[in-house]
Design a protein around this motif. Structure first.
Motif, PDB file in Angstrom:
ATOM      1  N   THR A 308       0.825  -1.211   0.000  1.00  0.00           N
ATOM      2  CA  THR A 308       0.000   0.000   0.000  1.00  0.00           C
ATOM      3  C   THR A 308       0.858   1.259   0.000  1.00  0.00           C
ATOM      4  O   THR A 308       0.540   2.231  -0.690  1.00  0.00           O
ATOM      5  CB  THR A 308      -0.929  -0.007   1.234  1.00  0.00           C
ATOM      6  N   ASN A 314      -2.835   4.701  -4.151  1.00  0.00           N
ATOM      7  CA  ASN A 314      -3.005   5.040  -2.748  1.00  0.00           C
ATOM      8  C   ASN A 314      -2.243   6.307  -2.388  1.00  0.00           C
ATOM      9  O   ASN A 314      -2.747   7.152  -1.646  1.00  0.00           O
ATOM     10  CB  ASN A 314      -2.539   3.868  -1.876  1.00  0.00           C
ATOM     11  N   LYS A 318      -6.242   7.871  -3.765  1.00  0.00           N
ATOM     12  CA  LYS A 318      -7.327   7.002  -4.220  1.00  0.00           C
ATOM     13  C   LYS A 318      -7.704   6.020  -3.098  1.00  0.00           C
ATOM     14  O   LYS A 318      -6.959   5.804  -2.155  1.00  0.00           O
ATOM     15  CB  LYS A 318      -6.905   6.223  -5.465  1.00  0.00           C
ATOM     16  N   LEU A 319      -8.865   5.406  -3.255  1.00  0.00           N
ATOM     17  CA  LEU A 319      -9.383   4.523  -2.214  1.00  0.00           C
ATOM     18  C   LEU A 319      -8.628   3.196  -2.129  1.00  0.00           C
ATOM     19  O   LEU A 319      -8.635   2.532  -1.095  1.00  0.00           O
ATOM     20  CB  LEU A 319     -10.872   4.253  -2.477  1.00  0.00           C
ATOM     21  N   LEU A 320      -7.953   2.810  -3.203  1.00  0.00           N
ATOM     22  CA  LEU A 320      -7.312   1.500  -3.269  1.00  0.00           C
ATOM     23  C   LEU A 320      -6.201   1.320  -2.240  1.00  0.00           C
ATOM     24  O   LEU A 320      -5.340   2.184  -2.076  1.00  0.00           O
ATOM     25  CB  LEU A 320      -6.731   1.278  -4.675  1.00  0.00           C
ATOM     26  N   SER A 321      -6.234   0.170  -1.552  1.00  0.00           N
ATOM     27  CA  SER A 321      -5.133  -0.278  -0.703  1.00  0.00           C
ATOM     28  C   SER A 321      -4.933  -1.762  -0.975  1.00  0.00           C
ATOM     29  O   SER A 321      -5.791  -2.573  -0.608  1.00  0.00           O
ATOM     30  CB  SER A 321      -5.447  -0.062   0.782  1.00  0.00           C
ATOM     31  N   ILE A 358     -15.120  -5.622  -1.260  1.00  0.00           N
ATOM     32  CA  ILE A 358     -14.264  -4.759  -2.095  1.00  0.00           C
ATOM     33  C   ILE A 358     -15.151  -3.960  -3.037  1.00  0.00           C
ATOM     34  O   ILE A 358     -15.948  -4.533  -3.795  1.00  0.00           O
ATOM     35  CB  ILE A 358     -13.250  -5.602  -2.899  1.00  0.00           C
ATOM     36  N   GLU A 362     -12.421   0.888  -5.619  1.00  0.00           N
ATOM     37  CA  GLU A 362     -11.091   0.373  -5.315  1.00  0.00           C
ATOM     38  C   GLU A 362     -10.488  -0.322  -6.530  1.00  0.00           C
ATOM     39  O   GLU A 362      -9.319  -0.118  -6.867  1.00  0.00           O
ATOM     40  CB  GLU A 362     -11.169  -0.620  -4.151  1.00  0.00           C
ATOM     41  N   CYS A 366      -6.869   0.971  -9.519  1.00  0.00           N
ATOM     42  CA  CYS A 366      -5.588   0.269  -9.756  1.00  0.00           C
ATOM     43  C   CYS A 366      -5.043   0.578 -11.140  1.00  0.00           C
ATOM     44  O   CYS A 366      -5.769   0.536 -12.136  1.00  0.00           O
ATOM     45  CB  CYS A 366      -5.801  -1.242  -9.599  1.00  0.00           C
TER      46      CYS A 366
END
Length: 432
Positions: A308, A314, A318-321, A358, A362, A366
């Protein structure tokens, strides 16, 4: 004799309970789709030696790597002493390996230095996590239980190593007093400095030594059975996970067999797709649609956050982890496993990995850059899960962000992602 019976009962019960929990994890992993990862055994073994045993990828960040090495080597080697503790506990002996003479003294001295290294490393890790508040160790997905889990393990290891050194210190003082049962054996380079803080009464020393001995062995057995519920399961699973790593280039995506068969049938009327009693599924909606290796990845995740902290999505807010992707997959897998165990087979619970755990935001944040895969110290691949969930969203549900749909339309109409027709692609060369 009573002590021996109590010890034997505790030891056997702990092993049986661990075997039961390990079997459930194995069954959960087998929920995933089949995948052949038995090719190139020599290369796979080399990867495991370098990455799991050698901690190769940990050294991308030198300070935590050195501290982790202390804890890793110390914890592994000190547990060799468990052989002696188990034999002493079952048969009522004391330091039965002392017949090794000078080599035994070397072993005990090594164990003490390693115990000190583990103690020091865990204290620093605790400070980094709870006082210095390193960002990657205090992300939103680590609130509540994950943070408690990490601290429980650190505190437990600190207490276990403290008990080990106190046990040796009391043992050494009893040896100096010539107490029966406490034979002259071992070398104590660290615990010798604790002796002066201990009482002089032999009965008090025996009490301290016995309490620390029981605390140490029962603590290790409790730790063993805590592993299946903790992120520290990677202590065991890092080795098979690195052995079964994807050896192909990181940028190479897998072809879906279902799509390949459809294309072959379109190009060759004589081609007959292999029969299957399972419905064709494009991509993955739930954990049952992922491969067993994806599920092994989820159980192996160390929650260290290197993925992460290196993720460009991230980093830019952004929301992605990627770490959360693995944690969510593990949580959903546990839930599905309990469902199957309770009902004999999976009963629809109106939940799925996609959407329930998920979100689509998210997934589409990516960039598919593989930074998370490159950084993971145990070769976990969050990108594979993200790609499979995306495939399901696009190919089964026809759902994708507007910008993606625009690109798909351009590819279909113009043969390229851009809105210009094929005849106009070179116009920019004539512009002044």
């Amino acid at each position: 004799m009573i002590n021996q019976l109590i010890f034997t009962l505790c030891f056997v019960s702990a092993i049986i309970l661990f075997a039961k929990n390990a079997r459930q994890i194995y069954k959960n992993i087998k929920i995933g789709r089949a995948l052949n990862r038995n090719d190139k055994p020599a290369e796979r073994f080399k990867t495991m030696l370098l990455v799991a045993f050698g901690q190769k990828k940990m050294f991308k960040r030198i300070i935590p790597a050195i501290l982790h090495l202390f804890v890793y080597i110390g914890f592994c080697i000190i547990n060799i002493e468990m052989i002696e503790i188990v034999v002493d506990g079952i048969f009522g002996t004391h330091r039965f390996l002392s017949f090794l003479g000078g080599f035994y003294n070397f072993l005990i001295a090594s164990f003490e230095w390693l115990a000190f290294g583990v103690l020091l490393g865990c204290i620093i890790f605790f400070i980094r996590r709870n006082i210095l508040h390193l960002k990657r160790l205090n992300s939103p997905e680590l609130k509540n239980w994950p943070k408690t889990d990490a601290n429980l393990i650190l505190i437990t290891e600190i207490l276990l190593m403290t008990a080990f050194l106190l046990m040796n210190a009391a043992d050494q003082k009893l040896q100096l007093y010539g107490e029966s049962h406490y034979i002259i054996a071992g070398s104590f380079p660290i615990s010798q400095y604790i002796i002066s803080f201990l009482p002089s009464d032999p009965s008090a020393l025996i009490l301290i030594e016995r309490i620390c001995w029981w605390f140490h062995i029962l603590g290790v057995l409790a730790f063993l059975n805590y592993l299946p519920y903790s992120k520290h399961l990677h202590i065991l699973l890092a080795f098979p996970n690195t052995y079964f790593s994807n050896l192909k280039p990181k940028g190479e995506l897998t072809n879906m067999e279902s799509v390949t068969n459809e294309v072959k049938a379109m190009l060759d009327p004589t081609f007959t797709p292999p029969l299957s009693d399972q419905p064709i599924r494009f991509g993955a909606k739930d954990v049952q649609d992922l491969t067993w290796k994806n599920l092994l990845d989820a159980y192996t995740c160390t929650e260290c956050g290197r993925c992460t902290s290196s993720c460009p999505a991230n980093i830019t807010g952004k929301l992605l982890s990627p770490r959360k992707i693995m944690m969510d997959t593990r949580d959903r897998l546990d839930e599905v496993g309990k469902n199957i165990k309770a009902n004999g087979s999976f009963v629809d619970d109106q939940k799925s990995l996609l959407d329930t755990y998920i979100t689509r935001e998210e997934l589409w944040a990516c960039t598919s850059c593989n930074a998370c895969v490159e950084q993971c110290p145990v070769n976990i691949n969050p990108l594979e899960i993200i790609i499979e969930l995306r495939r399901f969203s696009v190919m089964e549900e026809s759902q994708a962000p507007a910008s993606i749909n625009t690109m798909f339309g351009n590819v279909e109409n113009n043969g390229a992602p851009w809105k210009y027709s094929q005849m106009d692609r070179a116009n920019w060369t004539s512009q002044q």
